[in-house]
Design a protein around this motif. Structure first.
Motif, PDB file in Angstrom:
ATOM      1  N   CYS A 186      55.904  32.402 -11.273  1.00  0.00           N
ATOM      2  CA  CYS A 186      54.646  31.454 -11.937  1.00  0.00           C
ATOM      3  C   CYS A 186      54.877  32.177 -13.353  1.00  0.00           C
ATOM      4  N   GLU A 187      54.742  31.200 -14.378  1.00  0.00           N
ATOM      5  CA  GLU A 187      54.981  31.696 -15.757  1.00  0.00           C
ATOM      6  C   GLU A 187      53.577  31.638 -16.320  1.00  0.00           C
ATOM      7  N   ALA A 188      53.213  32.499 -17.032  1.00  0.00           N
ATOM      8  CA  ALA A 188      51.916  32.373 -17.920  1.00  0.00           C
ATOM      9  C   ALA A 188      51.939  32.321 -19.451  1.00  0.00           C
ATOM     10  N   SER A 189      51.419  31.372 -19.963  1.00  0.00           N
ATOM     11  CA  SER A 189      51.729  31.312 -21.609  1.00  0.00           C
ATOM     12  C   SER A 189      50.240  30.697 -22.077  1.00  0.00           C
ATOM     13  N   GLY A 190      50.322  30.918 -23.540  1.00  0.00           N
ATOM     14  CA  GLY A 190      49.104  30.678 -24.113  1.00  0.00           C
ATOM     15  C   GLY A 190      48.612  32.006 -24.960  1.00  0.00           C
ATOM     16  N   SER A 191      47.211  31.986 -25.014  1.00  0.00           N
ATOM     17  CA  SER A 191      46.531  33.025 -26.015  1.00  0.00           C
ATOM     18  C   SER A 191      46.425  34.317 -25.178  1.00  0.00           C
ATOM     19  N   ILE A 192      47.393  34.962 -24.758  1.00  0.00           N
ATOM     20  CA  ILE A 192      47.407  36.040 -23.886  1.00  0.00           C
ATOM     21  C   ILE A 192      47.743  37.502 -24.557  1.00  0.00           C
ATOM     22  N   PHE A 193      46.745  38.180 -24.440  1.00  0.00           N
ATOM     23  CA  PHE A 193      47.011  39.635 -24.914  1.00  0.00           C
ATOM     24  C   PHE A 193      47.627  40.578 -23.990  1.00  0.00           C
ATOM     25  N   SER A 194      47.311  40.487 -22.698  1.00  0.00           N
ATOM     26  CA  SER A 194      47.560  41.257 -21.516  1.00  0.00           C
ATOM     27  C   SER A 194      47.306  40.551 -20.134  1.00  0.00           C
ATOM     28  N   ILE A 195      47.986  40.951 -19.199  1.00  0.00           N
ATOM     29  CA  ILE A 195      47.592  40.427 -17.786  1.00  0.00           C
ATOM     30  C   ILE A 195      47.655  41.750 -16.910  1.00  0.00           C
ATOM     31  N   SER A 196      46.445  42.117 -16.252  1.00  0.00           N
ATOM     32  CA  SER A 196      46.428  43.055 -15.585  1.00  0.00           C
ATOM     33  C   SER A 196      46.761  42.492 -14.138  1.00  0.00           C
ATOM     34  N   ARG A 197      46.020  41.716 -13.377  1.00  0.00           N
ATOM     35  CA  ARG A 197      46.351  41.484 -11.887  1.00  0.00           C
ATOM     36  C   ARG A 197      47.097  40.227 -12.110  1.00  0.00           C
ATOM     37  N   MET A 198      48.202  40.049 -11.228  1.00  0.00           N
ATOM     38  CA  MET A 198      48.578  38.708 -11.043  1.00  0.00           C
ATOM     39  C   MET A 198      49.043  38.758  -9.490  1.00  0.00           C
ATOM     40  N   GLY A 199      48.841  37.432  -8.981  1.00  0.00           N
ATOM     41  CA  GLY A 199      49.049  37.324  -7.510  1.00  0.00           C
ATOM     42  C   GLY A 199      49.408  35.844  -7.063  1.00  0.00           C
ATOM     43  N   TRP A 200      49.268  35.814  -5.719  1.00  0.00           N
ATOM     44  CA  TRP A 200      49.548  34.537  -5.036  1.00  0.00           C
ATOM     45  C   TRP A 200      48.305  34.448  -3.932  1.00  0.00           C
ATOM     46  N   TYR A 201      47.999  33.134  -3.971  1.00  0.00           N
ATOM     47  CA  TYR A 201      46.923  32.632  -2.765  1.00  0.00           C
ATOM     48  C   TYR A 201      47.455  31.706  -2.151  1.00  0.00           C
ATOM     49  N   GLY A 214      42.504  22.060   5.572  1.00  0.00           N
ATOM     50  CA  GLY A 214      41.232  22.213   6.124  1.00  0.00           C
ATOM     51  C   GLY A 214      40.849  23.588   6.141  1.00  0.00           C
ATOM     52  N   LYS A 215      41.689  24.669   5.386  1.00  0.00           N
ATOM     53  CA  LYS A 215      41.104  25.914   5.590  1.00  0.00           C
ATOM     54  C   LYS A 215      40.762  26.492   4.017  1.00  0.00           C
ATOM     55  N   GLN A 216      40.394  27.838   4.011  1.00  0.00           N
ATOM     56  CA  GLN A 216      39.921  28.422   2.829  1.00  0.00           C
ATOM     57  C   GLN A 216      41.233  29.129   2.100  1.00  0.00           C
ATOM     58  N   ARG A 217      41.184  29.045   0.755  1.00  0.00           N
ATOM     59  CA  ARG A 217      41.920  29.630   0.022  1.00  0.00           C
ATOM     60  C   ARG A 217      42.115  31.042   0.051  1.00  0.00           C
ATOM     61  N   ASP A 218      43.178  31.694   0.739  1.00  0.00           N
ATOM     62  CA  ASP A 218      43.462  33.122   0.907  1.00  0.00           C
ATOM     63  C   ASP A 218      44.398  33.906   0.125  1.00  0.00           C
ATOM     64  N   LEU A 219      44.234  35.254  -0.137  1.00  0.00           N
ATOM     65  CA  LEU A 219      45.361  36.090  -0.882  1.00  0.00           C
ATOM     66  C   LEU A 219      46.277  36.278   0.390  1.00  0.00           C
ATOM     67  N   VAL A 220      47.611  36.123  -0.371  1.00  0.00           N
ATOM     68  CA  VAL A 220      48.864  36.464  -0.090  1.00  0.00           C
ATOM     69  C   VAL A 220      49.259  37.784  -0.431  1.00  0.00           C
ATOM     70  N   ALA A 221      49.352  37.967  -1.955  1.00  0.00           N
ATOM     71  CA  ALA A 221      49.942  39.000  -2.264  1.00  0.00           C
ATOM     72  C   ALA A 221      49.325  39.126  -3.863  1.00  0.00           C
ATOM     73  N   ILE A 222      48.988  40.497  -4.122  1.00  0.00           N
ATOM     74  CA  ILE A 222      48.713  40.587  -5.528  1.00  0.00           C
ATOM     75  C   ILE A 222      49.411  41.959  -6.029  1.00  0.00           C
ATOM     76  N   ILE A 223      49.529  41.978  -7.358  1.00  0.00           N
ATOM     77  CA  ILE A 223      50.325  43.182  -8.120  1.00  0.00           C
ATOM     78  C   ILE A 223      49.638  43.516  -9.396  1.00  0.00           C
ATOM     79  N   THR A 224      49.462  44.767  -9.671  1.00  0.00           N
ATOM     80  CA  THR A 224      48.998  45.071 -10.846  1.00  0.00           C
ATOM     81  C   THR A 224      49.989  45.303 -11.964  1.00  0.00           C
ATOM     82  N   GLY A 225      49.564  45.607 -13.280  1.00  0.00           N
ATOM     83  CA  GLY A 225      50.281  45.584 -14.193  1.00  0.00           C
ATOM     84  C   GLY A 225      51.431  46.986 -14.145  1.00  0.00           C
ATOM     85  N   ASP A 226      50.918  47.758 -13.555  1.00  0.00           N
ATOM     86  CA  ASP A 226      51.859  48.995 -13.056  1.00  0.00           C
ATOM     87  C   ASP A 226      52.811  48.804 -11.774  1.00  0.00           C
TER      88      ASP A 226
END
Length: 120
Positions: free
Chosen positions: A22-37, A42-54
């Motif tokens: 997953c690539e982010a583009s546009g008017s970005i200064f910084s991105i803290s959290r990035m992740g996957w859901y 028929g089910k709700q959207r759930d967190l799979v994994a998340i990662i901080t800037g560190d």
């Protein structure tokens, strides 16, 4: 405007592997959290994994030991390596980013989703 574009989904047999990007583009200064859901039919959207800037990461219990999240800050890209895939991993996978824009505002941004199907 900030966009997230996913790639790498598809059909895989049980026990197989896939790598999502997953690539982010546009008017970005910084991105803290990035992740996957993910969202199965028929089910709700759930967190799979998340990662901080560190590069501190957290995972759903159902994927621990099988999935690995990583990021390349220079490329504003997050990855999800999925191994030992199971039929229950079948879902639409959505990329997420908590972005600080060039205007110094904070926004939640979602990708359009990529389908992962695990089936023999």
């Amino acid at each position: 405007q900030v966009q997230l574009v996913e790639s790498g989904g598809g059909l895989v047999q049980p026990g197989g592997s896939l790598r999502l990007s997953c690539e982010a583009s546009g008017s970005i200064f910084s991105i803290s959290r990035m992740g996957w859901y993910r969202q199965a039919p028929g089910k709700q959207r759930d967190l799979v994994a998340i990662i901080t800037g560190d590069s501190v990461s957290n995972y759903a219990d159902s994927v621990k030991g099988r999935f690995t999240i990583s990021r390349d800050n220079a490329k504003n890209t997050v990855y999800l390596q999925m191994n030992s895939l199971k039929p229950e991993d079948t879902a639409d996978y959505y990329c997420y980013g908590f972005v600080r824009t060039i205007a110094r505002s904070y926004v939640d941004v979602w990708g359009q989703g990529t389908l992962v199907t695990v089936s023999s």
